[in-house]
Motif scaffolding. Structure first.
Motif, PDB file in Angstrom:
ATOM      1  N   ALA A 208      37.959  45.181  45.028  1.00  0.00           N
ATOM      2  CA  ALA A 208      39.193  45.667  45.634  1.00  0.00           C
ATOM      3  C   ALA A 208      38.886  46.446  46.911  1.00  0.00           C
ATOM      4  N   SER A 209      39.933  46.812  47.622  1.00  0.00           N
ATOM      5  CA  SER A 209      39.780  47.470  48.912  1.00  0.00           C
ATOM      6  C   SER A 209      39.151  48.854  48.814  1.00  0.00           C
ATOM      7  N   ASP A 210      39.145  49.441  47.625  1.00  0.00           N
ATOM      8  CA  ASP A 210      38.520  50.757  47.472  1.00  0.00           C
ATOM      9  C   ASP A 210      37.014  50.679  47.299  1.00  0.00           C
ATOM     10  N   GLY A 211      36.478  49.466  47.143  1.00  0.00           N
ATOM     11  CA  GLY A 211      35.042  49.303  46.963  1.00  0.00           C
ATOM     12  C   GLY A 211      34.523  49.799  45.636  1.00  0.00           C
ATOM     13  N   PHE A 212      35.420  49.998  44.688  1.00  0.00           N
ATOM     14  CA  PHE A 212      35.035  50.583  43.404  1.00  0.00           C
ATOM     15  C   PHE A 212      35.602  49.815  42.204  1.00  0.00           C
ATOM     16  N   HIS A 213      36.694  49.081  42.417  1.00  0.00           N
ATOM     17  CA  HIS A 213      37.350  48.364  41.322  1.00  0.00           C
ATOM     18  C   HIS A 213      37.317  46.858  41.535  1.00  0.00           C
ATOM     19  N   PRO A 214      37.543  46.087  40.473  1.00  0.00           N
ATOM     20  CA  PRO A 214      37.537  44.629  40.619  1.00  0.00           C
ATOM     21  C   PRO A 214      38.700  44.153  41.487  1.00  0.00           C
ATOM     22  N   GLY A 215      38.491  43.068  42.196  1.00  0.00           N
ATOM     23  CA  GLY A 215      39.573  42.349  42.841  1.00  0.00           C
ATOM     24  C   GLY A 215      40.018  41.213  41.934  1.00  0.00           C
ATOM     25  N   PRO A 216      41.084  40.490  42.296  1.00  0.00           N
ATOM     26  CA  PRO A 216      41.601  39.409  41.448  1.00  0.00           C
ATOM     27  C   PRO A 216      40.571  38.353  41.066  1.00  0.00           C
ATOM     28  N   ALA A 217      39.642  38.015  41.970  1.00  0.00           N
ATOM     29  CA  ALA A 217      38.639  37.003  41.653  1.00  0.00           C
ATOM     30  C   ALA A 217      37.715  37.467  40.528  1.00  0.00           C
ATOM     31  N   ILE A 218      37.379  38.753  40.518  1.00  0.00           N
ATOM     32  CA  ILE A 218      36.542  39.292  39.450  1.00  0.00           C
ATOM     33  C   ILE A 218      37.324  39.326  38.143  1.00  0.00           C
ATOM     34  N   TYR A 219      38.594  39.726  38.215  1.00  0.00           N
ATOM     35  CA  TYR A 219      39.417  39.711  37.004  1.00  0.00           C
ATOM     36  C   TYR A 219      39.503  38.300  36.421  1.00  0.00           C
ATOM     37  N   GLN A 220      39.615  37.297  37.288  1.00  0.00           N
ATOM     38  CA  GLN A 220      39.700  35.922  36.803  1.00  0.00           C
ATOM     39  C   GLN A 220      38.407  35.493  36.109  1.00  0.00           C
ATOM     40  N   ALA A 221      37.267  35.799  36.732  1.00  0.00           N
ATOM     41  CA  ALA A 221      35.983  35.452  36.121  1.00  0.00           C
ATOM     42  C   ALA A 221      35.789  36.186  34.797  1.00  0.00           C
ATOM     43  N   TRP A 222      36.194  37.429  34.758  1.00  0.00           N
ATOM     44  CA  TRP A 222      36.107  38.248  33.542  1.00  0.00           C
ATOM     45  C   TRP A 222      36.973  37.638  32.441  1.00  0.00           C
ATOM     46  N   ALA A 223      38.201  37.310  32.770  1.00  0.00           N
ATOM     47  CA  ALA A 223      39.116  36.712  31.790  1.00  0.00           C
ATOM     48  C   ALA A 223      38.591  35.370  31.290  1.00  0.00           C
ATOM     49  N   ASN A 224      38.055  34.548  32.187  1.00  0.00           N
ATOM     50  CA  ASN A 224      37.518  33.246  31.774  1.00  0.00           C
ATOM     51  C   ASN A 224      36.381  33.416  30.773  1.00  0.00           C
ATOM     52  N   THR A 225      35.508  34.374  31.041  1.00  0.00           N
ATOM     53  CA  THR A 225      34.372  34.616  30.148  1.00  0.00           C
ATOM     54  C   THR A 225      34.844  35.105  28.783  1.00  0.00           C
ATOM     55  N   ILE A 226      35.777  36.050  28.770  1.00  0.00           N
ATOM     56  CA  ILE A 226      36.309  36.565  27.509  1.00  0.00           C
ATOM     57  C   ILE A 226      37.009  35.459  26.733  1.00  0.00           C
ATOM     58  N   ALA A 227      37.827  34.667  27.417  1.00  0.00           N
ATOM     59  CA  ALA A 227      38.577  33.602  26.746  1.00  0.00           C
ATOM     60  C   ALA A 227      37.644  32.599  26.087  1.00  0.00           C
ATOM     61  N   LYS A 228      36.577  32.239  26.754  1.00  0.00           N
ATOM     62  CA  LYS A 228      35.622  31.293  26.168  1.00  0.00           C
ATOM     63  C   LYS A 228      35.011  31.858  24.894  1.00  0.00           C
ATOM     64  N   ARG A 229      34.689  33.138  24.903  1.00  0.00           N
ATOM     65  CA  ARG A 229      34.114  33.761  23.699  1.00  0.00           C
ATOM     66  C   ARG A 229      35.120  33.747  22.548  1.00  0.00           C
ATOM     67  N   ILE A 230      36.377  34.072  22.854  1.00  0.00           N
ATOM     68  CA  ILE A 230      37.405  34.116  21.811  1.00  0.00           C
ATOM     69  C   ILE A 230      37.650  32.724  21.241  1.00  0.00           C
TER      70      ILE A 230
END
Length: 236
Positions: A208-230
């Protein structure tokens, strides 16, 4: 003892100064707007609880649709109906997470997705105490919320955070890695727990623009990884 721990006496004055400057100057972004509970799909639902800190709350995304909860629901609902709840708050540490969770009257869940650790890494808590507090939270989820599958997200690679100057970036990155190694080892023997990391998939440019939090692309990769595990667990 880890190298970052050995270097602390020498670096402490500079790290303290840099930490104060980061807290003062870093852009403050709001939590993502949007629903934090819902049910999608027909049939017997998978009960899902997403819990944690500012990353779980979607800071860095405009709306929950772009954040972890929204992206994860989109990944899961083509395969399974989901009854979901998001409980998250910026600034949560693992030490105060359990009291906060209890205050929010969480519903029983089959799956718990956790995002905790960044605020612990930036605090003075020891790794040993962090794991102790983490296990208290896990036991509450197991015993009181009926959780049978826990997905504990790794502390993100803080050595890549653009908002952090050197050597603070190096120090917190090393400390985050130590926390992750300890958490992964702790969960290794747990039949219901998984350690989840997306490190290496994306870089600081995707934050994200603050340089400290995820941006949407990171959230998407994170969600994809979690979903595959579930979904892998559900297929067994």
């Amino acid at each position: 003892m880890q190298l970052y721990q050995l270097s602390l006496p020498l670096l402490a004055p500079l790290l303290l100064q840099q930490g104060k400057r980061v807290r003062r100057d870093t852009l403050r972004l709001p939590e993502a707007e949007g629903d934090r509970t819902g049910q999608q799909g027909h049939g017997w639902p998978l009960r899902l609880l997403i819990f944690g800190d500012s990353a779980a709350a979607g800071v860095g995304a405009t709306h929950q649709h772009q954040a972890l909860s929204g992206q994860l629901i989109q990944c899961l609902t083509p395969h399974h109906p989901v009854d979901w709840q998001l409980i998250a708050h910026s600034g949560l540490t693992t030490a105060n997470a359990l009291a906060f969770l209890q205050s929010q009257s969480p519903r029983p869940a089959d799956v718990l997705v956790l995002s905790l650790g960044v605020n612990d890494v930036t605090s003075r808590i020891s790794v040993k105490e962090w794991i102790f507090q983490y296990e208290k939270l896990l036991n509450f989820a197991r015993q009181q919320l009926d959780v049978s599958h826990i997905l504990a997200t790794a502390v993100p690679p803080m050595h890549q955070f653009p908002a952090l100057p050197q050597p603070l970036r190096w120090y917190l990155g090393q400390r985050a890695q130590h926390f992750n190694q300890t958490l992964a080892a702790h969960l290794h023997s747990a039949n219901d727990g998984e350690f989840v990391s997306i490190a290496g998939q994306l870089t600081g440019q995707h934050m994200a623009s603050d340089g400290f939090h995820p941006g949407p692309a990171i959230y998407q990769a994170w969600a994809n990884t979690i979903a595959k595990r579930i979904l892998t667990r559900l297929s067994k």
